[in-house]
Design an enzyme around this catalytic site. Structure first.
Site, mmCIF file in Angstrom:
data_model
loop_
_atom_site.group_PDB
_atom_site.id
_atom_site.type_symbol
_atom_site.label_atom_id
_atom_site.label_comp_id
_atom_site.label_asym_id
_atom_site.label_seq_id
_atom_site.Cartn_x
_atom_site.Cartn_y
_atom_site.Cartn_z
ATOM 1 N N HIS A 139 53.833 -41.422 111.970
ATOM 2 C CA HIS A 139 55.095 -40.902 111.456
ATOM 3 C C HIS A 139 55.972 -40.501 112.619
ATOM 4 O O HIS A 139 55.466 -39.993 113.623
ATOM 5 C CB HIS A 139 54.852 -39.689 110.547
ATOM 6 C CG HIS A 139 56.019 -39.378 109.674
ATOM 7 N ND1 HIS A 139 57.077 -38.618 110.113
ATOM 8 C CD2 HIS A 139 56.314 -39.757 108.413
ATOM 9 C CE1 HIS A 139 57.964 -38.536 109.141
ATOM 10 N NE2 HIS A 139 57.542 -39.218 108.106
ATOM 11 N N ASP A 144 52.806 -42.447 102.491
ATOM 12 C CA ASP A 144 52.736 -43.773 101.871
ATOM 13 C C ASP A 144 51.312 -44.301 101.773
ATOM 14 O O ASP A 144 51.032 -45.158 100.943
ATOM 15 C CB ASP A 144 53.588 -44.771 102.676
ATOM 16 C CG ASP A 144 55.064 -44.508 102.468
ATOM 17 O OD1 ASP A 144 55.422 -44.155 101.346
ATOM 18 O OD2 ASP A 144 55.835 -44.627 103.425
HETATM 19 N N1 ACO Z 1 49.174 -48.737 113.796
HETATM 20 C C1 ACO Z 1 48.858 -48.936 115.107
HETATM 21 N N2 ACO Z 1 49.530 -48.399 116.139
HETATM 22 C C2 ACO Z 1 50.569 -47.600 115.841
HETATM 23 C C3 ACO Z 1 50.955 -47.330 114.514
HETATM 24 C C4 ACO Z 1 50.212 -47.931 113.480
HETATM 25 N N3 ACO Z 1 50.538 -47.699 112.185
HETATM 26 N N4 ACO Z 1 52.025 -46.509 114.503
HETATM 27 C C5 ACO Z 1 52.306 -46.274 115.797
HETATM 28 N N5 ACO Z 1 51.429 -46.913 116.606
HETATM 29 C C6 ACO Z 1 51.360 -46.833 118.072
HETATM 30 C C7 ACO Z 1 52.472 -47.629 118.733
HETATM 31 O O1 ACO Z 1 52.058 -48.954 119.001
HETATM 32 C C8 ACO Z 1 52.710 -46.822 119.981
HETATM 33 O O2 ACO Z 1 51.648 -47.102 120.881
HETATM 34 P P1 ACO Z 1 51.937 -47.085 122.499
HETATM 35 O O3 ACO Z 1 52.335 -45.679 122.820
HETATM 36 O O4 ACO Z 1 50.645 -47.497 123.088
HETATM 37 O O5 ACO Z 1 53.044 -48.086 122.724
HETATM 38 C C9 ACO Z 1 52.520 -45.374 119.523
HETATM 39 O O6 ACO Z 1 51.599 -45.467 118.421
HETATM 40 C C10 ACO Z 1 53.800 -44.677 119.075
HETATM 41 O O7 ACO Z 1 54.402 -45.471 118.047
HETATM 42 P P2 ACO Z 1 55.971 -45.688 117.844
HETATM 43 O O8 ACO Z 1 56.184 -46.974 117.153
HETATM 44 O O9 ACO Z 1 56.665 -45.440 119.162
HETATM 45 O O10 ACO Z 1 56.302 -44.465 116.897
HETATM 46 P P3 ACO Z 1 57.608 -44.327 116.028
HETATM 47 O O11 ACO Z 1 57.823 -42.876 115.850
HETATM 48 O O12 ACO Z 1 58.714 -45.129 116.619
HETATM 49 O O13 ACO Z 1 57.220 -45.029 114.655
HETATM 50 C C11 ACO Z 1 56.390 -45.410 112.458
HETATM 51 C C12 ACO Z 1 56.814 -44.360 113.514
HETATM 52 C C13 ACO Z 1 57.515 -46.419 112.259
HETATM 53 C C14 ACO Z 1 56.140 -44.694 111.149
HETATM 54 C C15 ACO Z 1 55.102 -46.118 112.966
HETATM 55 O O14 ACO Z 1 54.061 -45.185 113.120
HETATM 56 C C16 ACO Z 1 54.663 -47.251 112.037
HETATM 57 O O15 ACO Z 1 55.129 -48.382 112.181
HETATM 58 N N6 ACO Z 1 53.745 -46.949 111.043
HETATM 59 C C17 ACO Z 1 53.347 -47.945 110.064
HETATM 60 C C18 ACO Z 1 54.402 -48.060 108.975
HETATM 61 C C19 ACO Z 1 54.417 -46.859 108.046
HETATM 62 O O16 ACO Z 1 53.381 -46.395 107.583
HETATM 63 N N7 ACO Z 1 55.639 -46.372 107.743
HETATM 64 C C20 ACO Z 1 55.860 -45.265 106.822
HETATM 65 C C21 ACO Z 1 56.381 -44.053 107.534
HETATM 66 S S1 ACO Z 1 56.487 -42.689 106.433
HETATM 67 C C22 ACO Z 1 57.903 -42.964 105.526
HETATM 68 O O17 ACO Z 1 58.803 -43.667 105.871
HETATM 69 C C23 ACO Z 1 57.955 -42.294 104.236
#
Ligand code: ACO
Length: 428
Positions: free
Chosen positions: A307, A364
């Site tokens: 998140h 979610d």
């Molecule tokens: N699976 C694997 N790796 C992940 C995931 C995941 N679900 N989420 C983040 N990471 C990793 C990234 O690759 C990154 O790794 P790094 O530091 O080695 O490059 C690190 O964790 C940070 O991730 P970011 O993408 O920079 O975090 P951001 O805050 O931009 O993204 C998000 C948040 C979009 C929710 C992300 O965690 C994601 O894509 N999750 C899956 C989709 C999801 O469940 N979305 C619902 C969110 S809740 C809502 O909208 C109600």
């Protein structure tokens, strides 16, 4: 607080006021940055460090896992209030008295019919159309059917637009679903409450008597309350941004529905179930998918994990997790996807990759599983989220308009070509 933020550039010092919120959140107000520095801007892709507005609606602390609406803890609201009570609180700032709530509910019920010509629009969509696309289009179409409420000038007109959209939105959602299923369109029954009506309009079959299931209703009401507002997330920021041009509430919410649809936002609840089905179809090897999620050369992510704001736990996920177990037990649901989800959760929570990056199951992850147990078709998951989020979008839109916020218009850092001569076709 009298502190200031200082910025030094090329030997010059610039000072900016520090503003502190009621929960002691600190911000540097850079309103004068560009003007005072002769054009310097900040660059913050994804707005990870940028506050776009001041708001009195929702407070969340991602480190401590706190979510409060107008000062009330989400845990209490989910347990003690009805969906429309929380909606009233979000939109108007205080919990309603009995009389205020009765009037609000009544005004919404008066708006629970939509123009019959909406059916002609629905006719134009293919049956396979995703209901989120249909819902966004039909919400935008409300501007055509109710032009009087597209340009609101008084609180009274605003109230009318608000009760209109709250009344009509669930009907549009139910009809988008009926279109998918090839079923007749149901009408609201004003002897039912808001949540019962949503469920009835979505699932009533004309040849059978509709018998509401109290377990389903209770779980649905809690789920929808948990989704009502989450401050400046992607869809809410979209609603505020679109509304900042003084576009109507209907047009702004239509844009919010589109923003919510994406799999990185509300679409994640659908993506979670699709991911669980993929794991099952692939033989159920959870570790294989965990490894794929960790592999930077593989675009696969664990849907429902991580998140932008919550880096400890998502308080909404904790509440849903508890009620998910109760729902599964009372409905007697046994689902292989549930087993895989629990296994996935356990493995991910103990894996250093997820622990180091503070990637916890988000709302979610569990809502997808619980919607499935409640018998909601997968393509309707994000629509249910939209119905839940509607009051939050309205509250944020109203606050933005009442505060007379300026039109949203970010700057950019241009990285393209500098001026060059036009290249004739023969020389390209
Ligand atoms: N699976 C694997 N790796 C992940 C995931 C995941 N679900 N989420 C983040 N990471 C990793 C990234 O690759 C990154 O790794 P790094 O530091 O080695 O490059 C690190 O964790 C940070 O991730 P970011 O993408 O920079 O975090 P951001 O805050 O931009 O993204 C998000 C948040 C979009 C929710 C992300 O965690 C994601 O894509 N999750 C899956 C989709 C999801 O469940 N979305 C619902 C969110 S809740 C809502 O909208 C109600």
């Amino acid at each position: 607080m009298s502190e200031i933020g200082v910025f030094e550039f090329k030997g010059k010092r610039y000072e900016f006021p520090v503003e502190v919120g009621t929960e002691n959140e600190i911000s540097i107000n850079i309103k004068t940055l560009r003007g005072s520095t002769g054009g310097i801007i900040t660059l913050d892709p994804g707005f990870k460090n940028t506050g776009s507005c001041k708001s009195e609606i929702t407070f969340l602390d991602g480190e401590k896992g706190i979510l409060r609406h107008r000062g009330y803890a989400i845990e209490e609201l989910a347990k003690k209030a009805s969906f429309l009570e929380v909606a009233y609180l979000l939109i108007f700032g205080e919990l309603p008295t009995k009389a205020q709530l009765t009037k609000f509910e009544g005004d919404i019920k008066k708006n629970s019919l939509v123009n019959e010509e909406i059916k002609d629009i629905l006719d134009g969509f293919p049956r396979s159309a995703h209901p989120m696309g249909v819902l966004s289009s039909l919400t935008g179409a409300l501007t055509a059917f109710h032009p009087k409420y597209t340009d609101v000038h008084s609180e009274e007109e605003m109230y009318k637009a608000i009760t209109k959209i709250l009344g009509k939105f669930p009907v549009l959602a139910a009809w988008a679903h009926a279109k998918n299923e090839g079923m007749p369109f149901n009408y609201a029954d004003n002897s039912l409450d808001y949540i019962e009506n949503i469920l009835m309009m979505m699932y009533k079959i004309p040849t059978e008597k509709y018998i509401p299931n109290p377990v389903v209703k209770k779980a649905m009401e809690e789920l929808l309350i948990l989704h009502q507002d989450h401050e400046q997330n992607c869809s809410t920021s979209t609603v505020r941004l679109v509304g900042s041009s003084h576009a109507s509430l209907f047009a702004s919410v239509s844009a919010g529905v589109s923003a919510l649809w994406g799999p990185l936002h509300g679409g994640a609840n659908q993506a979670v179930i699709e991911m669980l089905n993929e794991i099952i179809a692939d033989g159920g090897d959870v570790d294989k998918f965990i490894n794929r999620a960790k592999d930077k050369n593989d675009p696969f992510r664990l849907m429902g994990f991580g998140h932008r704001v919550y880096k400890n736990f998502d308080p909404r996920a904790l509440i849903i997790k508890k009620s998910a177990d109760a729902v599964f037990e009372s409905l007697g649901v046994t689902d292989p996807a549930l087993k895989v989800a629990k296994h996935l959760e356990e493995v991910a929570l103990s894996d250093p990759y997820f622990k180091e990056r503070k990637l916890f199951p988000n709302v979610d992850f569990y809502s997808g599983i619980i919607y499935k147990a409640l018998g909601i078709p997968v393509e309707m998951f994000t629509v249910m989220f939209a119905i839940g989020r509607l009051p939050g979008w309205i509250a944020q839109w109203r606050e933005m308009r009442m505060n007379n916020e300026p039109i949203g218009r970010p700057r950019q850092l241009y990285t393209g070509e500098t001026i060059r001569d036009f290249k004739e076709m023969s020389k390209r």
